[in-house]
Design an enzyme around this catalytic site. Sequence first.
Site, PDB file in Angstrom:
ATOM      1  CG  ASP A 102      -1.985   1.130   1.107  1.00 39.27           C
ATOM      2  OD1 ASP A 102      -2.698   1.193   0.089  1.00 39.27           O
ATOM      3  OD2 ASP A 102      -2.070   1.955   2.045  1.00 39.27           O
ATOM      4  CD  GLU A 134      -1.852   5.628   3.044  1.00 37.54           C
ATOM      5  OE1 GLU A 134      -2.600   6.493   2.522  1.00 37.54           O
ATOM      6  OE2 GLU A 134      -2.224   4.468   3.269  1.00 37.54           O
ATOM      7  CB  ALA A 135       0.432   9.288  -2.613  1.00 33.75           C
ATOM      8  CE1 TYR A 161      -3.721   7.537  -5.729  1.00 34.16           C
ATOM      9  CE2 TYR A 161      -2.490   6.030  -4.316  1.00 34.16           C
ATOM     10  CZ  TYR A 161      -2.874   7.319  -4.653  1.00 34.16           C
ATOM     11  OH  TYR A 161      -2.409   8.379  -3.922  1.00 34.16           O
ATOM     12  CG  HIS A 178      -6.958   6.385   4.780  1.00 35.95           C
ATOM     13  ND1 HIS A 178      -7.118   5.916   3.488  1.00 35.95           N
ATOM     14  CD2 HIS A 178      -8.205   6.625   5.248  1.00 35.95           C
ATOM     15  CE1 HIS A 178      -8.411   5.887   3.198  1.00 35.95           C
ATOM     16  NE2 HIS A 178      -9.096   6.304   4.246  1.00 35.95           N
ATOM     17  CG  ASP A 194      -4.890   1.447   4.337  1.00 37.87           C
ATOM     18  OD1 ASP A 194      -5.756   1.339   5.222  1.00 37.87           O
ATOM     19  OD2 ASP A 194      -4.726   2.502   3.665  1.00 37.87           O
TER      20      ASP A 194
HETATM   21  N1  DCM Z   1      -6.357   9.827  -1.111  1.00 44.23           N
HETATM   22  C1  DCM Z   1      -6.862  11.110  -1.173  1.00 44.23           C
HETATM   23  N2  DCM Z   1      -8.182  11.335  -0.890  1.00 44.23           N
HETATM   24  C2  DCM Z   1      -8.995  10.331  -0.567  1.00 44.23           C
HETATM   25  C3  DCM Z   1      -8.494   9.020  -0.492  1.00 44.23           C
HETATM   26  C4  DCM Z   1      -7.162   8.806  -0.762  1.00 44.23           C
HETATM   27  O1  DCM Z   1      -6.126  12.043  -1.476  1.00 44.23           O
HETATM   28  N3  DCM Z   1     -10.277  10.575  -0.306  1.00 44.23           N
HETATM   29  C5  DCM Z   1      -4.945   9.616  -1.417  1.00 44.23           C
HETATM   30  C6  DCM Z   1      -4.073   9.879  -0.207  1.00 44.23           C
HETATM   31  C7  DCM Z   1      -3.756   8.485   0.279  1.00 44.23           C
HETATM   32  C8  DCM Z   1      -3.736   7.691  -0.998  1.00 44.23           C
HETATM   33  O2  DCM Z   1      -4.752   8.256  -1.799  1.00 44.23           O
HETATM   34  O3  DCM Z   1      -2.501   8.462   0.924  1.00 44.23           O
HETATM   35  C9  DCM Z   1      -3.929   6.214  -0.826  1.00 44.23           C
HETATM   36  O4  DCM Z   1      -5.202   5.948  -0.290  1.00 44.23           O
HETATM   37  P1  DCM Z   1      -5.452   4.764   0.729  1.00 44.23           P
HETATM   38  O5  DCM Z   1      -5.168   5.242   2.110  1.00 44.23           O
HETATM   39  O6  DCM Z   1      -6.875   4.371   0.536  1.00 44.23           O
HETATM   40  O7  DCM Z   1      -4.479   3.679   0.441  1.00 44.23           O
HETATM   41 MG    MG Z   2      -3.567   3.366   2.393  1.00 47.38          MG
HETATM   42 MG    MG Z   3      -4.313   2.139  -0.689  1.00 49.17          MG
HETATM   43 MG    MG Z   4      -9.194   4.506   0.142  1.00 48.40          MG
END
Ligand code: DCM
Ligand code: MG
Ligand code: MG
Ligand code: MG
Length: 250
Positions: free
Chosen positions: A34, A36-37, A142, A202, A207
């Site tokens: 996974d 995060e970004a 993604y 998140h 995750d």
């Molecule tokens: N993300 C976002 N807004 C959201 C959901 C996710 O900007 N509503 C971006 C930031 C998270 C990344 O996608 O770090 C990965 O999502 P996840 O935490 O679901 O893996």
């Molecule tokens: Mg995540």
């Molecule tokens: Mg993710």
């Molecule tokens: Mg998500």
Amino acid sequence: ETSDTAASSSPSVLVSAPSAIKMAQAFQTYVFLDLEATGLRYDRPRIAEICLIAVNLHSLENPERDEAGDLLPPRILDKICLCVDPLIPLTPKATQITGLSNKNLSNNQKQSFSSSLVGLLQGFLERQVQPVCLVAHNGFNYDFPLLKTELQRVQRDLGGSLACLDSYQALRGMDKAVSSKGYYTLSEVYQRCFGRYPQQSHYAEGDVLTLLMIFLHKAPDFLHWACDHCKSWEDIEPMYNPQTPEKGED
Ligand code: DCM
Ligand code: MG
Ligand code: MG
Ligand code: MG
């Protein structure tokens, strides 16, 4: 991020069936991943945290349970989790849901996505019994394309004959029913499997653990699905080209 519209519009470059079946039957390690970004696809995001958990096929086929019969995470797994300075601002939404901010990342002197980070990832993957299949939730839209983009920036790639699987597309495909947006998010799927919501959504590691437990819960189905629906890592297209300017900039 789990987006139904994005998922359905992905180009599907499936490995041709016979070779995919051969590959999937031979997968000895599944690496759950996974990222995060800083934001969503259209934000041209950069990675801020990465977690990989590698599990041998043996532990997926022989899951451990507690006295009550509830699934336990495998005792034997390899894990790598790193925070990364994304060098661009996180969107307010990304900061809100991940707890990562440009401030706390720089206060903790985190390094950016570098060639040496790629070396760590390669070393981690090389330690696993081959062949390896990466698994990410909405990975085809993604996580895998974003990782490709970051690798391209530092002119590196993950070597070997890696395959990858999107657990989000797998769950939707296995159900054969059209469900509303949101039905297959990691936390909703986990809730349906285990009767409670996951902890630390998140957070990259949270995750990945959630994804691993979902996979374990449905391991026979996932392992079978992987036969026909894995892609070759080489067929994953980068999310965007870091060299080309954003739409509207040029
Ligand atoms: N993300 C976002 N807004 C959201 C959901 C996710 O900007 N509503 C971006 C930031 C998270 C990344 O996608 O770090 C990965 O999502 P996840 O935490 O679901 O893996
Ligand atoms: Mg995540
Ligand atoms: Mg993710
Ligand atoms: Mg998500």
